[in-house]
Design an enzyme around this catalytic site. Structure first.
Site, PDB file in Angstrom:
ATOM      1  N   ASP A 196       0.848  -1.191   0.000  1.00 58.25           N
ATOM      2  CA  ASP A 196       0.000   0.000   0.000  1.00 58.25           C
ATOM      3  C   ASP A 196       0.884   1.241   0.000  1.00 58.25           C
ATOM      4  O   ASP A 196       2.037   1.193   0.431  1.00 58.25           O
ATOM      5  CB  ASP A 196      -0.905  -0.006   1.239  1.00 58.25           C
ATOM      6  CG  ASP A 196      -2.090   0.934   1.113  1.00 58.25           C
ATOM      7  OD1 ASP A 196      -3.191   0.445   0.765  1.00 58.25           O
ATOM      8  OD2 ASP A 196      -1.925   2.137   1.352  1.00 58.25           O
ATOM      9  N   HIS A 198       0.325   3.849   1.802  1.00 56.99           N
ATOM     10  CA  HIS A 198       0.184   4.598   3.052  1.00 56.99           C
ATOM     11  C   HIS A 198       1.096   4.105   4.173  1.00 56.99           C
ATOM     12  O   HIS A 198       1.599   2.981   4.149  1.00 56.99           O
ATOM     13  CB  HIS A 198      -1.273   4.546   3.512  1.00 56.99           C
ATOM     14  CG  HIS A 198      -2.206   5.242   2.590  1.00 56.99           C
ATOM     15  ND1 HIS A 198      -2.918   4.569   1.611  1.00 56.99           N
ATOM     16  CD2 HIS A 198      -2.547   6.556   2.479  1.00 56.99           C
ATOM     17  CE1 HIS A 198      -3.655   5.438   0.946  1.00 56.99           C
ATOM     18  NE2 HIS A 198      -3.453   6.647   1.446  1.00 56.99           N
ATOM     19  N   SER A 288      -5.172  11.511   2.149  1.00 54.55           N
ATOM     20  CA  SER A 288      -5.709  10.285   2.751  1.00 54.55           C
ATOM     21  C   SER A 288      -4.850   9.783   3.904  1.00 54.55           C
ATOM     22  O   SER A 288      -5.319   8.998   4.729  1.00 54.55           O
ATOM     23  CB  SER A 288      -5.833   9.187   1.687  1.00 54.55           C
ATOM     24  OG  SER A 288      -4.597   8.962   1.028  1.00 54.55           O
TER      25      SER A 288
END
Length: 380
Positions: A196, A198, A288
């Protein structure tokens, strides 16, 4: 190009999949429905294409050739060549990196200068309102885990973080050196997800604490208004956003990167503070990384600052548009003395020419500050 030793075995397996699975799938579909047949009608003709459409519709309903082909091609690229489709770079030990951290956008150097100038102009504008802006950069995943990248990282990408710090400091913008803490913890803690883009909750917590430490040491804030506590929640399985560029499911899911799990958390004001002042004096703006509650960056930041905050971050818009939208109504800054702007490093070289920060800030300065005798001349 890195070809794995077992590439021949995988290639043979994929050829078998391509030939056997469609035959089995077709046979099973025909048997389940008692064979394939058309409904003959006097109103239909072999020449008008209606029977062809019926035949095509039948196969669309019963066969998954397209999905299988996509999975097979993804599997070949991943297992044989250690590659993904456009948008992802496959690193060592199943680490995946977004090409947004590696490829250089058109006019990247000029974009970087403009984006840093935007940050400086926003800081100047908020300073005229007696509001401190603190920039919290999110270091590139590649920067923190460089050893997992196969191949070179462009030098101009490597230089961005250092140049950003120097440029913003020269412009007297408050900016946190978040990489220092991340780098110190990288060898012992999970800071970014492998599959991912993030950070993990641990990474979010480290940067939240670094932001609060900077605010106290460099800005001179000392008071803690509220006390918060963070409680761990049930462990969850992560569906990494970078896996969309390696569509192995459902045929080859078990052969892909190992599943990742994480423990989300929630942050609450302690009982003794539930009836304290509800005035919000801190705003969080970002991407985000801040908006996604799974990482709990906003909660960690509340706890580290000792302040409640309003979160104006948004998913999928980058770091600049949320700030631009916030500045269109500066009444939200009433009573605010601190704004934390979370900006991922990987976005600093992109173009945001559609956002007219200079005009917006000039208009706000004219309408909101003229009565107080303040003049703001932002640059862009």
């Amino acid at each position: 190009m890195n070809i794995r030793p077992t590439s021949f075995i995988y290639a043979v397996y994929f050829v078998l999949i391509l030939t056997v699975v469609p035959v089995v799938s077709l046979s099973r579909s025909l048997l389940d429905e008692g064979g394939f047949s058309f409904e003959v009608s006097s109103e239909r003709s072999l020449l008008d294409g209606s029977y062809s459409k019926s035949f095509e519709s039948y196969f669309d309903r019963n066969l998954s050739f397209y999905d299988l082909a996509v999975s097979v091609m993804a599997a070949i690229h991943y297992f044989v060549f250690s590659e993904g489709s456009g948008g992802v770079v496959v690193g060592k030990d199943d680490w995946l990196f977004s090409t947004e951290e590696i490829d250089l956008p058109v006019n990247s150097a000029a974009n970087l200068e403009k984006n840093l100038a935007i940050i400086a102009s926003v800081s100047e504008f908020l300073d005229a309102l007696d509001i401190t802006l603190v920039i919290t950069p999110v270091p590139a995943k590649v920067r923190v885990f460089r050893q997992q990248l196969v191949g070179a990282w462009p030098q101009s990408r490597d230089d961005v973080y250092r140049y950003m710090l120097q440029s913003l400091q020269h412009s007297e913008v408050h900016v946190v050196d978040t990489y220092a803490g991340m780098n110190a913890a990288a060898s012992s803690q999970s800071l970014f997800f492998r599959s991912d883009t993030h950070w993990t909750p641990t990474g979010a917590s480290i940067i939240a604490q670094a932001t609060a430490d900077y605010w106290r040491s460099e800005v001179g804030a000392t008071s803690i208004d509220l006390t918060f506590s963070t409680e761990a929640q049930e462990v969850q399985k992560l569906e990494g956003d970078l896996m969309s560029f390696i569509p192995l499911a459902p045929w080859f899911s078990s052969w892909g990167p190992a599943p990742e799990y994480f423990q989300p958390s929630q942050t609450y004001a302690q009982a003794s503070d539930l009836f304290a002042s509800t005035e919000i004096n801190t705003l969080l703006v970002g991407t985000s990384y801040s908006a996604d509650e799974r990482w709990n960056f906003a909660g960690f930041l509340k706890q580290a600052l000792g302040r409640d905050l309003a979160n104006y971050s948004a998913k999928g818009l980058g770091p600049y548009r949320p700030m631009y939208e916030l500045l269109t109504d500066i009444s939200v800054f009433d009573g605010v003395d601190l704004v934390v702007w979370e900006i991922p490093e990987r976005y600093l070289m992109d173009s945001y020419s559609e956002l007219k920060f200079s005009q917006l800030l000039s208009r706000n300065a004219d309408t909101q500050l003229a009565a107080a005798g303040l003049t703001v001349s932002p640059t862009n």
